[in-house]
Design a protein around this motif. Structure first.
Motif, PDB file in Angstrom:
ATOM      1  N   SER A   9       0.847  -1.195   0.000  1.00  0.00           N
ATOM      2  CA  SER A   9       0.000   0.000   0.000  1.00  0.00           C
ATOM      3  C   SER A   9       0.883   1.246   0.000  1.00  0.00           C
ATOM      4  CB  SER A   9      -0.948  -0.015   1.204  1.00  0.00           C
ATOM      5  OG  SER A   9      -0.224  -0.074   2.413  1.00  0.00           O
ATOM      6  N   TRP A  10       0.344   2.353  -0.484  1.00  0.00           N
ATOM      7  CA  TRP A  10       1.124   3.570  -0.608  1.00  0.00           C
ATOM      8  C   TRP A  10       0.237   4.792  -0.459  1.00  0.00           C
ATOM      9  CZ3 TRP A  10      -0.017   0.126  -4.396  1.00  0.00           C
ATOM     10  CH2 TRP A  10      -0.899   0.552  -5.393  1.00  0.00           C
ATOM     11  N   ALA A  11       0.891   5.890  -0.107  1.00  0.00           N
ATOM     12  CA  ALA A  11       0.277   7.219  -0.089  1.00  0.00           C
ATOM     13  C   ALA A  11       1.313   8.169  -0.671  1.00  0.00           C
ATOM     14  CB  ALA A  11      -0.100   7.621   1.332  1.00  0.00           C
ATOM     15  N   LEU A  12       0.926   8.876  -1.718  1.00  0.00           N
ATOM     16  CA  LEU A  12       1.852   9.772  -2.426  1.00  0.00           C
ATOM     17  C   LEU A  12       1.235  11.159  -2.528  1.00  0.00           C
ATOM     18  CD1 LEU A  12       2.661   7.439  -5.473  1.00  0.00           C
ATOM     19  CD2 LEU A  12       3.947   7.628  -3.331  1.00  0.00           C
ATOM     20  N   SER A  13       2.066  12.150  -2.748  1.00  0.00           N
ATOM     21  CA  SER A  13       1.561  13.496  -3.061  1.00  0.00           C
ATOM     22  C   SER A  13       2.452  14.093  -4.136  1.00  0.00           C
ATOM     23  CB  SER A  13       1.535  14.378  -1.805  1.00  0.00           C
ATOM     24  OG  SER A  13       2.826  14.539  -1.282  1.00  0.00           O
ATOM     25  N   GLY A  14       1.826  14.758  -5.078  1.00  0.00           N
ATOM     26  CA  GLY A  14       2.550  15.454  -6.128  1.00  0.00           C
ATOM     27  C   GLY A  14       3.139  14.571  -7.210  1.00  0.00           C
ATOM     28  N   ALA A  15       2.850  13.311  -7.242  1.00  0.00           N
ATOM     29  CA  ALA A  15       3.432  12.412  -8.245  1.00  0.00           C
ATOM     30  C   ALA A  15       2.642  12.483  -9.545  1.00  0.00           C
ATOM     31  CB  ALA A  15       3.453  10.979  -7.731  1.00  0.00           C
ATOM     32  N   GLU A  16       3.371  12.503 -10.644  1.00  0.00           N
ATOM     33  CA  GLU A  16       2.748  12.431 -11.970  1.00  0.00           C
ATOM     34  C   GLU A  16       2.673  10.990 -12.462  1.00  0.00           C
ATOM     35  OE1 GLU A  16       5.300  14.976 -14.233  1.00  0.00           O
ATOM     36  OE2 GLU A  16       4.323  16.802 -13.508  1.00  0.00           O
ATOM     37  N   SER A  17       3.592  10.159 -11.977  1.00  0.00           N
ATOM     38  CA  SER A  17       3.593   8.732 -12.292  1.00  0.00           C
ATOM     39  C   SER A  17       4.342   8.004 -11.187  1.00  0.00           C
ATOM     40  CB  SER A  17       4.257   8.459 -13.650  1.00  0.00           C
ATOM     41  OG  SER A  17       5.634   8.777 -13.593  1.00  0.00           O
ATOM     42  N   GLU A  35      -4.875   6.168  -8.791  1.00  0.00           N
ATOM     43  CA  GLU A  35      -4.378   5.642  -7.512  1.00  0.00           C
ATOM     44  C   GLU A  35      -3.075   6.307  -7.083  1.00  0.00           C
ATOM     45  OE1 GLU A  35      -4.026   1.386  -7.597  1.00  0.00           O
ATOM     46  OE2 GLU A  35      -6.099   1.105  -8.244  1.00  0.00           O
ATOM     47  N   LEU A  36      -2.680   7.395  -7.773  1.00  0.00           N
ATOM     48  CA  LEU A  36      -1.401   8.028  -7.445  1.00  0.00           C
ATOM     49  C   LEU A  36      -1.376   8.606  -6.031  1.00  0.00           C
ATOM     50  CD1 LEU A  36      -0.351   9.727 -10.796  1.00  0.00           C
ATOM     51  CD2 LEU A  36       0.738   7.796  -9.637  1.00  0.00           C
ATOM     52  N   GLU A  37      -2.509   9.082  -5.526  1.00  0.00           N
ATOM     53  CA  GLU A  37      -2.508   9.633  -4.172  1.00  0.00           C
ATOM     54  C   GLU A  37      -2.491   8.532  -3.118  1.00  0.00           C
ATOM     55  OE1 GLU A  37      -5.350  12.658  -3.390  1.00  0.00           O
ATOM     56  OE2 GLU A  37      -4.793  13.814  -5.161  1.00  0.00           O
ATOM     57  N   GLY A  38      -3.009   7.372  -3.458  1.00  0.00           N
ATOM     58  CA  GLY A  38      -3.019   6.277  -2.492  1.00  0.00           C
ATOM     59  C   GLY A  38      -3.703   5.061  -3.062  1.00  0.00           C
ATOM     60  N   GLY A  39      -3.274   3.898  -2.611  1.00  0.00           N
ATOM     61  CA  GLY A  39      -3.881   2.670  -3.091  1.00  0.00           C
ATOM     62  C   GLY A  39      -3.159   1.460  -2.536  1.00  0.00           C
ATOM     63  N   ALA A  40      -3.519   0.309  -3.081  1.00  0.00           N
ATOM     64  CA  ALA A  40      -2.911  -0.949  -2.633  1.00  0.00           C
ATOM     65  C   ALA A  40      -3.041  -1.981  -3.742  1.00  0.00           C
ATOM     66  CB  ALA A  40      -3.591  -1.444  -1.362  1.00  0.00           C
ATOM     67  N   THR A  41      -2.150  -2.951  -3.720  1.00  0.00           N
ATOM     68  CA  THR A  41      -2.212  -4.097  -4.621  1.00  0.00           C
ATOM     69  C   THR A  41      -1.645  -5.301  -3.865  1.00  0.00           C
ATOM     70  OG1 THR A  41      -1.715  -4.895  -6.851  1.00  0.00           O
ATOM     71  CG2 THR A  41       0.054  -3.748  -5.702  1.00  0.00           C
ATOM     72  N   THR A  42      -1.993  -6.481  -4.339  1.00  0.00           N
ATOM     73  CA  THR A  42      -1.476  -7.692  -3.687  1.00  0.00           C
ATOM     74  C   THR A  42      -0.593  -8.452  -4.665  1.00  0.00           C
ATOM     75  OG1 THR A  42      -3.419  -8.965  -4.326  1.00  0.00           O
ATOM     76  CG2 THR A  42      -3.467  -7.938  -2.154  1.00  0.00           C
ATOM     77  N   VAL A  43       0.362  -9.182  -4.086  1.00  0.00           N
ATOM     78  CA  VAL A  43       1.271  -9.995  -4.882  1.00  0.00           C
ATOM     79  C   VAL A  43       1.683 -11.208  -4.051  1.00  0.00           C
ATOM     80  CG1 VAL A  43       3.281  -8.655  -4.170  1.00  0.00           C
ATOM     81  CG2 VAL A  43       3.390  -9.985  -6.258  1.00  0.00           C
ATOM     82  N   ALA A  44       1.763 -12.360  -4.695  1.00  0.00           N
ATOM     83  CA  ALA A  44       2.227 -13.576  -4.012  1.00  0.00           C
ATOM     84  C   ALA A  44       3.747 -13.607  -4.045  1.00  0.00           C
ATOM     85  CB  ALA A  44       1.653 -14.817  -4.690  1.00  0.00           C
ATOM     86  N   VAL A  45       4.348 -13.958  -2.917  1.00  0.00           N
ATOM     87  CA  VAL A  45       5.807 -14.033  -2.838  1.00  0.00           C
ATOM     88  C   VAL A  45       6.226 -15.418  -2.365  1.00  0.00           C
ATOM     89  CG1 VAL A  45       6.169 -11.566  -2.481  1.00  0.00           C
ATOM     90  CG2 VAL A  45       5.830 -13.038  -0.518  1.00  0.00           C
ATOM     91  N   SER A  46       7.324 -15.894  -2.920  1.00  0.00           N
ATOM     92  CA  SER A  46       7.819 -17.207  -2.511  1.00  0.00           C
ATOM     93  C   SER A  46       9.263 -17.156  -2.013  1.00  0.00           C
ATOM     94  CB  SER A  46       7.685 -18.206  -3.666  1.00  0.00           C
ATOM     95  OG  SER A  46       8.357 -17.734  -4.804  1.00  0.00           O
ATOM     96  N   VAL A  47       9.906 -16.003  -2.174  1.00  0.00           N
ATOM     97  CA  VAL A  47      11.267 -15.799  -1.661  1.00  0.00           C
ATOM     98  C   VAL A  47      11.334 -14.403  -1.051  1.00  0.00           C
ATOM     99  CG1 VAL A  47      12.357 -17.338  -3.347  1.00  0.00           C
ATOM    100  CG2 VAL A  47      12.118 -14.909  -3.885  1.00  0.00           C
TER     101      VAL A  47
END
Length: 183
Positions: A9-17, A35-47
């Motif tokens: 998850s993230w929270a950003l300000s002033g980002a264009e990308s 979602e540049l100001e804030g959002g979340a994504t999921t990812v599976a990790v194995s290492v």
């Protein structure tokens, strides 16, 4: 644990990308504009994995890092779940089997007497579709150097309907006469 999903998850300000890149595997996520100001994504990790978020505004950029440590399972292989979407079926019906396991380094999917090895990608979780032509036991077996586990599901065939009697009385009539049908 290996293969578990983590939420970034993230929270950003002033980002264009912005983008998130993992140092292991091929995970790369271009953060959508909405979602540049804030959002979340999921990812599976194995290492063990370090994720780097890079936010850009023109030629300026800011970088943040988040790390995930994957705990390795120790002990004998374990089947957490082994399910079928149906256990009573009509002849020729397709049944989907799904499973989750931990600690497996090898495995097999056994339908009756026919056994196929699980692929590396199927050891932690997987699914297979099987056309059922007769009653059969389906077994999932996983193992590692410390031990193995096995679970079996019995699939039974629902007998087709049977017409025991069906009669028309009388068997010969004149046009317009009444016939009695019985079953």
């Amino acid at each position: 644990m290996v293969g578990e999903e983590v939420t970034l998850s993230w929270a950003l300000s002033g980002a264009e990308s912005a983008e998130i890149v993992a140092d292991e595997g091929d995970f790369s996520y271009d953060i959508p504009e909405d979602e540049l100001e804030g959002g979340a994504t999921t990812v599976a990790v194995s290492v063990d994995t370090t994720f780097t978020l890079t936010a850009r505004q023109g030629i300026k950029r800011d970088v943040a890092v988040a790390s995930v440590t994957v705990e390795m399972y120790e002990g004998p292989a374990v089947i957490d779940s082994f399910d079928a979407d149906a256990t009573q079926v009509a002849t020729g019906q397709v049944v989907t089997f799904t499973w989750e396991a931990r600690g497996a380094t090898a495995g097999a999917f056994i339908v009756g007497e026919d056994s196929t090895d699980l692929t590396e990608g199927e050891l932690a979780q997987g699914s297979r579709e099987v056309t059922i032509d007769e009653a059969v036991d389906v077994t999932l077996r996983v193992s590692n150097d410390d031990g193995d586990a096995e679970e079996t599901l019995s699939i039974t065939i629902i007998p087709p309907p049977t017409v025991e009697t069906f009669t028309a009385t009388p068997e010969t009539i004149d046009a317009g006469d009444t016939v009695t049908l019985a079953w």
